[in-house]
Scaffold this motif. Structure first.
Motif: not given
Ligand code: SF4
Length: 258
Positions: A33, A35, A37, A40
């Motif tokens: 990814c 990101f 997060c 996540c």
């Molecule tokens: S939730 Fe997980 S998979 Fe979705 S954008 Fe955020 S880091 Fe990436």
């Protein structure tokens, strides 16, 4: 592709928004990814990147799909082990699956690469696109979504806005709320939402368990809390409803919560 590569198709999972949703994972060689997060459900992103690549072949996806009862699904959703727009064959696979199944196609994206023309062109073949937008400032973006260093909130907003202008299907913005935003923050978020003009805004709470490590099953919706999994602290549903009401008044957009 070796036999050890897991299936690119998972589920179906029951989605409150979409019905029975069969998942397509174009990244399942790892968690990948742009990101990381804090909430996540994949737990840990092992490859943080903005570089697109073919992680699995289109032929393998179609082969995996044929082994499933895809006819029973209401929709086919591209999500999986990270950010689907990082897959360089996203457009190709969407096109092939649409041709084969005639089912509605949904793509969940973190919006990070939507400023790129080729990404918007590919994703626009879907019927519905759900764009993540969790932040109203670069500092909130870095705190919550922890993006790749090359990404900024302004490029994310302009990517979503550009997609909105070009894409004729249903475009929703999904915003994860971790704590009640101050009024000034809500006003900033409202301005961003008005700029991007989605068909709908979905406010969510981080209720899913967060594993410490990525494991393949975490791409579905059915992972139970286990020892060592984290539960993200968040606000109550009543507080979320207050946020929804205020944002709705500020934006005049359809805003829903779960
Ligand atoms: S939730 Fe997980 S998979 Fe979705 S954008 Fe955020 S880091 Fe990436």
């Amino acid at each position: 592709m070796t036999n050890a590569t897991p299936s690119t198709i998972y589920g179906p999972v029951k989605s409150w928004r979409l019905g029975l949703s069969l998942g397509v994972d174009l990244l399942c060689v790892d968690s990948i990814c742009s990101f990381e997060c804090v909430y996540c459900q994949l737990g840990k992103i092992n490859r943080v990147t903005t570089t697109r690549a073919r992680f699995v072949s289109t032929a393998k996806v179609l082969e995996d799909l044929q082994k499933t009862d895809w006819q029973a699904a209401d929709v086919i959703t591209f999500s999986g082990s990270g950010e689907p727009t990082l897959a360089a064959n996203l457009g190709e696979v969407v096109e092939e699956i649409k041709k084969l199944t005639r089912k509605p196609i949904v793509v969940l994206t973190n919006s990070a690469l939507l400023h790129r023309n080729e990404v918007r062109r590919e994703i626009s073949q879907a019927d519905k696109i759900f764009c993540k937008l969790d932040a109203w400032s670069d500092s909130a973006l870095r705190r919550v979504d922890r993006p790749h260093e090359s990404l900024s909130l302004s490029s994310i907003i302009s990517g979503i806005s550009e997609l909105r202008r070009e894409f004729k299907g249903f475009l929703a913005i999904q915003t994860m709320i971790l704590k009640t935003p101050a009024d000034a923050e809500l006003e900033k978020l409202a301005k961003i939402l008005q700029t991007t003009q989605p068909d709908e805004v979905q406010l969510n709470l981080p209720t899913r368990p967060v594993p410490h490590e990525y494991f393949l099953e975490s791409r579905g919706n059915h992972v139970e809390f286990q020892n060592g999994f984290a539960q993200i602290r968040t606000i109550t549903k009543d507080d979320l409803e207050n946020v929804r009401r205020k944002l709705s008044e500020l934006t005049k957009l359809p805003i829903i919560t779960r």
